[in-house]
Each structure stands twice: as structure tokens, then as C-alpha cells.
Design a protein around this motif. Sequence first.
Motif, PDB file in Angstrom:
ATOM      1  N   VAL A   5       0.818  -1.229  -0.038  1.00 30.99           N
ATOM      2  CA  VAL A   5       0.058   0.334   0.045  1.00 30.99           C
ATOM      3  C   VAL A   5       0.755   1.229  -0.081  1.00 30.99           C
ATOM      4  O   VAL A   5       1.908   1.284   0.534  1.00 30.99           O
ATOM      5  CB  VAL A   5      -0.955   0.013   1.169  1.00 30.99           C
ATOM      6  N   GLN A   6       0.510   2.238  -0.740  1.00 28.00           N
ATOM      7  CA  GLN A   6       1.151   3.415  -0.614  1.00 28.00           C
ATOM      8  C   GLN A   6       0.112   4.569   0.270  1.00 28.00           C
ATOM      9  O   GLN A   6      -0.927   4.707  -0.333  1.00 28.00           O
ATOM     10  CB  GLN A   6       1.182   4.063  -1.930  1.00 28.00           C
ATOM     11  N   VAL A   7       0.806   4.691   1.233  1.00 27.37           N
ATOM     12  CA  VAL A   7       0.292   5.925   2.265  1.00 27.37           C
ATOM     13  C   VAL A   7       1.104   7.342   2.010  1.00 27.37           C
ATOM     14  O   VAL A   7       1.920   7.278   2.118  1.00 27.37           O
ATOM     15  CB  VAL A   7       0.516   5.180   3.558  1.00 27.37           C
ATOM     16  N   VAL A   8       0.048   8.068   1.823  1.00 25.56           N
ATOM     17  CA  VAL A   8       0.562   9.525   1.776  1.00 25.56           C
ATOM     18  C   VAL A   8      -0.566  10.453   2.571  1.00 25.56           C
ATOM     19  O   VAL A   8      -2.039  10.404   2.509  1.00 25.56           O
ATOM     20  CB  VAL A   8       0.295   9.952   0.392  1.00 25.56           C
ATOM     21  N   GLY A   9       0.153  11.226   3.477  1.00 28.06           N
ATOM     22  CA  GLY A   9      -0.668  11.966   4.505  1.00 28.06           C
ATOM     23  C   GLY A   9      -1.786  11.108   5.288  1.00 28.06           C
ATOM     24  O   GLY A   9      -3.000  11.427   5.518  1.00 28.06           O
ATOM     25  N   GLU A  11      -3.290   8.404   4.473  1.00 24.87           N
ATOM     26  CA  GLU A  11      -4.229   8.095   3.512  1.00 24.87           C
ATOM     27  C   GLU A  11      -3.791   6.841   2.596  1.00 24.87           C
ATOM     28  O   GLU A  11      -2.726   7.277   1.890  1.00 24.87           O
ATOM     29  CB  GLU A  11      -5.068   9.048   2.739  1.00 24.87           C
ATOM     30  N   VAL A  12      -4.416   5.842   2.342  1.00 21.25           N
ATOM     31  CA  VAL A  12      -4.083   4.969   1.574  1.00 21.25           C
ATOM     32  C   VAL A  12      -4.501   5.511   0.034  1.00 21.25           C
ATOM     33  O   VAL A  12      -5.695   5.712  -0.324  1.00 21.25           O
ATOM     34  CB  VAL A  12      -4.790   3.627   1.571  1.00 21.25           C
ATOM     35  N   LYS A  13      -3.391   5.638  -0.945  1.00 20.38           N
ATOM     36  CA  LYS A  13      -3.566   6.137  -2.293  1.00 20.38           C
ATOM     37  C   LYS A  13      -3.534   4.919  -3.090  1.00 20.38           C
ATOM     38  O   LYS A  13      -4.483   5.042  -4.164  1.00 20.38           O
ATOM     39  CB  LYS A  13      -2.462   7.050  -2.595  1.00 20.38           C
ATOM     40  N   GLY A  25       9.235   1.107   1.514  1.00 18.84           N
ATOM     41  CA  GLY A  25       9.935   2.167   2.226  1.00 18.84           C
ATOM     42  C   GLY A  25      10.163   3.541   1.653  1.00 18.84           C
ATOM     43  O   GLY A  25      10.634   4.423   2.222  1.00 18.84           O
ATOM     44  N   ASN A  26       9.796   3.467   0.461  1.00 19.73           N
ATOM     45  CA  ASN A  26      10.050   4.716  -0.373  1.00 19.73           C
ATOM     46  C   ASN A  26       8.567   5.214  -1.045  1.00 19.73           C
ATOM     47  O   ASN A  26       7.764   4.480  -1.417  1.00 19.73           O
ATOM     48  CB  ASN A  26      11.012   4.504  -1.762  1.00 19.73           C
ATOM     49  N   ASN A  27       8.655   6.493  -0.910  1.00 22.93           N
ATOM     50  CA  ASN A  27       7.313   7.251  -1.802  1.00 22.93           C
ATOM     51  C   ASN A  27       6.069   6.635  -0.732  1.00 22.93           C
ATOM     52  O   ASN A  27       5.037   6.640  -1.360  1.00 22.93           O
ATOM     53  CB  ASN A  27       7.411   7.195  -2.951  1.00 22.93           C
ATOM     54  N   GLY A  28       6.187   6.263   0.456  1.00 26.54           N
ATOM     55  CA  GLY A  28       5.112   5.919   1.314  1.00 26.54           C
ATOM     56  C   GLY A  28       4.657   4.485   0.925  1.00 26.54           C
ATOM     57  O   GLY A  28       3.704   4.078   1.593  1.00 26.54           O
TER      58      GLY A  28
END
Length: 129
Positions: A5-9, A11-13, A25-28
Motif C-alpha cells: 500500500v502507498q500511504v500519503v498523508g 491516507e491509502v492512495k 519504504g520509499n514514497n510511502g
Amino acid sequence: MTHYVQVVGNEVKQVWDTPPAEGVGNNGWRNAVEVRPAITANRQGYTAHRFDLNANPVQIIWDTYEISVDDRKGGMKSNAGFEFQQVVNAQARNPETYDAATIETARQAMIAKQAAIDACTTHDALDAL
């Protein structure tokens, strides 16, 4: 199965089932796992999933719901109607072999199935059909 999962702020993107090119570990990007409890077929189902971002790996959690007897009966009656419609469609495809008696036999079978379904008051009774 492992997910990512990519987590940004907070929030799952995105959710992927293949490793991201950037690496975990990179870019969320974080590792994730599904948490899917066992359900009883025809009596329970899964709701929409939710995420536990505080867990490591992130948890994709599936909750369950109960299927009521009436809801299940509705689905079973719809299936009986669909079976009848398939017979009608097959007969309508070829006017040279059209047989009204075949359609009537299928209609009577559907009526009997739907009546048996209507008479049920429990999941066990529906299972017995």
C-alpha cells in the motif's frame, strides 16, 4: 498473499499485489496483509474493507455481515426465475424447434421451486432444498 500500500498523508492512495518499482519504504510504500475472517457460506458475507495503518505490516481488514433468511430466499427465487428465462430464451432462438410445452414445464418447475423457497423459515431449511 502479500500486498503493498502507498500511504500519503495518513491516507491509502494505492494497493498493489506486486512490489512497487520504488521499493517498500520509499514514497510511502508499505507492506500489507489481508485479515479476512472465515465466513459461513450462504449465511455470511464480507463488507467493504478498511485499513489499519498503525499495524506493521498494514492490515487490510474485512468485516462480515449476516445474510438474512429473507435476503437469501430472494436470491434463490431470482435464480429459479433465471433458470426459467434460460429455457424461454433457448426456445425463442429457433422458431423451427420452438416447443411451448417445454416452456410450460419449466414454468411449473419454477413455480414449485419458488413455493418451496417461500415455505422455508430458516437457513437449514433452505440448505435442504
